[in-house]
Design an enzyme around this catalytic site. Structure first.
Site, mmCIF file in Angstrom:
data_model
loop_
_atom_site.group_PDB
_atom_site.id
_atom_site.type_symbol
_atom_site.label_atom_id
_atom_site.label_comp_id
_atom_site.label_asym_id
_atom_site.label_seq_id
_atom_site.Cartn_x
_atom_site.Cartn_y
_atom_site.Cartn_z
ATOM 1 N N GLU A 92 0.810 -1.203 0.000
ATOM 2 C CA GLU A 92 0.000 0.000 0.000
ATOM 3 C C GLU A 92 0.853 1.266 0.000
ATOM 4 O O GLU A 92 0.597 2.194 -0.754
ATOM 5 C CB GLU A 92 -0.930 -0.001 1.217
ATOM 6 C CG GLU A 92 -2.024 1.028 1.060
ATOM 7 C CD GLU A 92 -2.807 1.246 2.331
ATOM 8 O OE1 GLU A 92 -2.620 0.456 3.280
ATOM 9 O OE2 GLU A 92 -3.595 2.191 2.356
ATOM 10 N N ASP A 93 1.854 1.305 0.861
ATOM 11 C CA ASP A 93 2.578 2.556 1.071
ATOM 12 C C ASP A 93 3.897 2.648 0.311
ATOM 13 O O ASP A 93 4.448 3.728 0.179
ATOM 14 C CB ASP A 93 2.857 2.748 2.572
ATOM 15 C CG ASP A 93 1.568 2.896 3.361
ATOM 16 O OD1 ASP A 93 0.565 3.301 2.746
ATOM 17 O OD2 ASP A 93 1.562 2.604 4.566
#
Ligand code: MN
Length: 724
Positions: A93-94
């Site tokens: 996600e990051d």
């Protein structure tokens, strides 16, 4: 005696700012299941590199978050893949890391878990109900596919809640509410009690800070005094057990804030009135010793009646097992005691996560519950049904009741005999007319209590009613009743729609049977995208389609011009309802003055119930009135109608008609001819050329009302008559 040995009773839920790989490695030294330490360390380094230069809201390095998540997962004793996925949970996600990279560096399983977690975080809970419900569904489905995803997600959320102070206040409240709505019940359903309790306390802190800090202050004020008392109780218990040569581990603590808060709410008492803030736990070697210990405790300290619960014989749905009791401890203070085996304890604290250790006893009930949910997603008609189903299923801690055969059933707290009936069989629910609890008749809205034995009375003529929706608590019963009502409404609308159309067709001098077979009519039906004449009737009956609009599409009837007829408005007079002389007998006495409730306006012949109000004495409601369903049963009093009474009760009826001039006078005449007085009348002409009249009439009893309704119904133009 192993007194004093600190059980790993509470998991360390502190946020560790200085956490590093060495710290995690140290905690894996005595891990109960096999872990490849170098593979775990590789994941840590991988994550460290991926999150390099990223910061959290608090200003800390981002890696502190996944490391803390891993630390909690270690304490839950999860398996290796779950640990590794926990460390990596935010990298897709990051960071710019892909599924393939994780799969090749670690394994397909790990990559799938991380991807699952990424998908969940993309589901943003919005504030509108519609979105929320749909997102909740997506979230459950995403998680349900792999229960390791749920565990990591829970721990992820827990750590985010632990560090929520760095968020804006508005965001804090949204997160906390979402946690309370979704993650708390989920942790409960999975039996991970330690996380559930911790999440609840954090939610309380952000949702009701004033209560949270008051509790925190009052509890810390007397800390040393309380610790002294805890020590005193522990050695007293240990002494009693020793006399009976029982080996046990005894621990004591003050209860979680949230459970104190719930107690205050449920019992309607203030903090000062809650005494039993202390909970003790006794862990013994086996089940026999659990019951022996209970016997010793109950003979040493006076038990509080009604507080003993045997969750060993009847475990909770989430597999929780323990004996619970409350007793007057030393100095007469009320204390709670839980008695369980070590295995029960692990399952209670770690729930599904503990099953890795107890595989041989694992009945996999949590997993089958997840399967049920997936099954239901396929069948459920709407997202909100699904939402209720899952919420209902998550909401455990209900009441245990007995069937006439002595079988045990668990129902939701607040469940009524109707819920019980529907839990047995849908038809028993539909035909339920009453219930006996412990051999006594009770009203259908009676709230079942644990230990009640319930017998359902049925009648072939009985059918569900809308009011039942307000009585039942379980989603199952609700959806069964709704289904039945929908079907009934379809049938009703079918008849009503056909009737409406017939009347209109008659007015233009066409034969109805011919009219419906005409090509023009069929074409008009088709244009409206309706399947056949049955669907047309239902559409007309439900007012989704107006006869006028249908006529306008039909070449046969297109040209017919309709006049709008208006009837003058008669404002409805406001009258204060009051009881007549001795019209109602309260608890066998007829000299008590009562007041008729305006919300449901009961009349003689209706089943009624008295409700004691603070300011107005006793108010009489209809038994099915929704306003008293949720009220405290201790404030109700049984009442009945008195015999002779000259009092006339005001009642309103609504008459729907096709529109015609002079109809108001016609209906008024009919009512008048029955000797029934009309207090007021209100009429309006609806845009679909229907008339809508409300008459407030004065009647002696139910029979009067029925006579009136029957007479009015006979008028040709009348579509429906009903009491309001
Ligand atoms: Mn995270």
């Amino acid at each position: 005696m192993k007194k004093g040995k600190r059980l790993q009773d509470r998991i360390d839920f502190e946020h560790h700012k200085e956490i590093d790989i060495a710290f995690l490695e140290k905690n894996l030294k005595t891990y109960p299941c096999p872990v490849n330490i170098s593979r775990f360390k590789k994941a840590c380094t991988f994550a460290q590199k991926a999150h390099q230069n990223q910061k959290r809201h608090s200003g800390e390095d981002y890696i502190i978050h996944p490391f803390n998540v891993a630390y909690i997962l270690i304490q839950l004793n999860v398996d290796e893949d779950t640990l590794i996925a926990g460390v990596l949970h935010d990298v897709i996600e990051d960071c710019e890391i892909t599924y393939e990279e994780i799969a090749s560096e670690f394994s397909q399983t790990v990559a799938e878990i991380v991807l699952g977690l990424t998908k969940i975080s993309k589901i943003k809970i919005k504030n509108t109900t519609e979105n929320q419900v749909e997102n909740f569904r997506k979230m459950i489905v995403a998680m349900a596919k792999n229960f390791r995803v749920i565990i990591i997600k829970l721990v992820d959320r827990l750590h985010n809640m632990m560090t929520l102070e760095h968020m804006r206040e508005e965001k804090q409240k949204i997160k906390a509410q979402e946690t309370l709505d979704i993650y708390v019940p989920l942790a409960g359903r999975l039996g991970i009690h330690s996380i559930k309790a911790e999440l609840e306390d954090l939610c309380l802190r952000y949702l009701k800070p004033e209560i949270y800090y008051r509790l925190a202050n009052s509890i810390s004020e007397k800390k040393s005094e309380r610790n002294e008392y805890i020590e005193q109780v522990i050695s007293s218990i240990v002494g009693h057990l020793q006399e009976n040569s029982l080996v046990a581990e005894v621990t004591g603590r003050s209860k979680h804030f949230f459970s104190i808060y719930k107690k205050m709410e449920n019992r309607g008492v203030s903090f000062g009135q809650i005494f039993d803030l202390l909970a003790f736990r006794i862990i013994v070697s086996d089940i026999t010793n659990c019951y022996r210990t209970l016997g010793i405790i109950h003979s040493a300290y006076r038990p509080i009646p009604g507080r003993f619960k045997d969750y060993i014989a009847i475990p909770k749905i989430n597999n929780y097992q323990s004996l619970h009791t409350s007793v007057f401890g030393p100095d007469g203070k009320i204390i709670e005691i839980q008695i369980r085996t070590e295995e029960m304890h692990l399952i209670a604290e770690r729930g599904v996560a503990a099953h890795w250790q107890y595989k041989e006893n694992n009945k996999n009930s949590q997993i089958s519950w997840i399967k049920d949910i997936l099954e239901y997603t396929r069948d459920s008609q709407s997202s909100s049904d699904f939402y209720n189903y899952v919420k209902d299923d998550l909401d455990i801690g209900g009441v245990f009741v007995f069937t006439p055969n002595g079988d045990v059933r668990e129902l939701k707290r607040g469940a009524t005999p109707l819920d019980f009936a529907y839990s047995i069989h849908t038809e028993i629910g539909h035909k339920c007319v009453g219930a006996k609890v412990n051999s006594k008749m009770v009203p259908l809205r009676y709230r079942l209590k644990s230990g009640d034995s319930v017998e359902i009375l049925t009648n072939k003529q009985q059918t569900p009613s809308k009011d039942w929706l307000k009585i039942v608590r379980s989603a199952r019963a609700k959806s069964k009743i709704k289904q039945w009502l929908l079907k009934e409404e379809r049938e009703k609308n079918h008849a009503l729609g056909q009737n409406l159309l017939e009347k209109e067709v008659k007015k233009i001098n066409l034969d109805f049977k011919e009219f419906i077979k005409k090509a023009e009519t069929k074409k008009a039906i088709e244009q409206l995208k309706l399947k056949d004449s049955d669907e047309l009737y239902i559409a007309l009956g439900s007012k989704r389609l107006l006869v006028k609009d249908f006529f306008e599409r039909n070449d046969l009837t297109k040209s017919i011009i309709r006049e709008e007829i208006t009837t003058p408005k008669v404002p409805r007079k406001k009258e204060n309802a009051s009881s007549g002389d001795n019209a109602i007998i309260v608890d066998g006495r007829n000299n008590i003055s009562v007041r008729i409730a305006r919300c449901c306006n009961p009349i003689p012949g209706d089943k009624i119930l008295g409700f004691i109000t603070r300011l107005r004495g006793i108010t009489i409601h209809r038994l099915e009135c929704s306003n008293i369903l949720d009220e405290d049963t201790s404030r109700t009093v049984s009442v009945s109608w008195g015999q002779a009474t000259q009092y006339r009760h005001p009642v309103s009826i609504r008459v729907r008609t096709t529109d015609r001039k002079g109809l108001l006078a016609t209906i008024s005449d009919i009512i008048g001819s029955l000797g029934i007085n009309i207090r007021s009348a209100y009429a309006k002409s609806m845009p679909d050329r229907k008339g809508d009249f409300i008459f407030e009439i004065e009647i002696r009893d139910h029979n009067d009302l029925l006579r009136c309704i029957n007479a009015v119904e006979k008028t040709d133009e009348v579509i429906s008559v009903g009491r309001i």
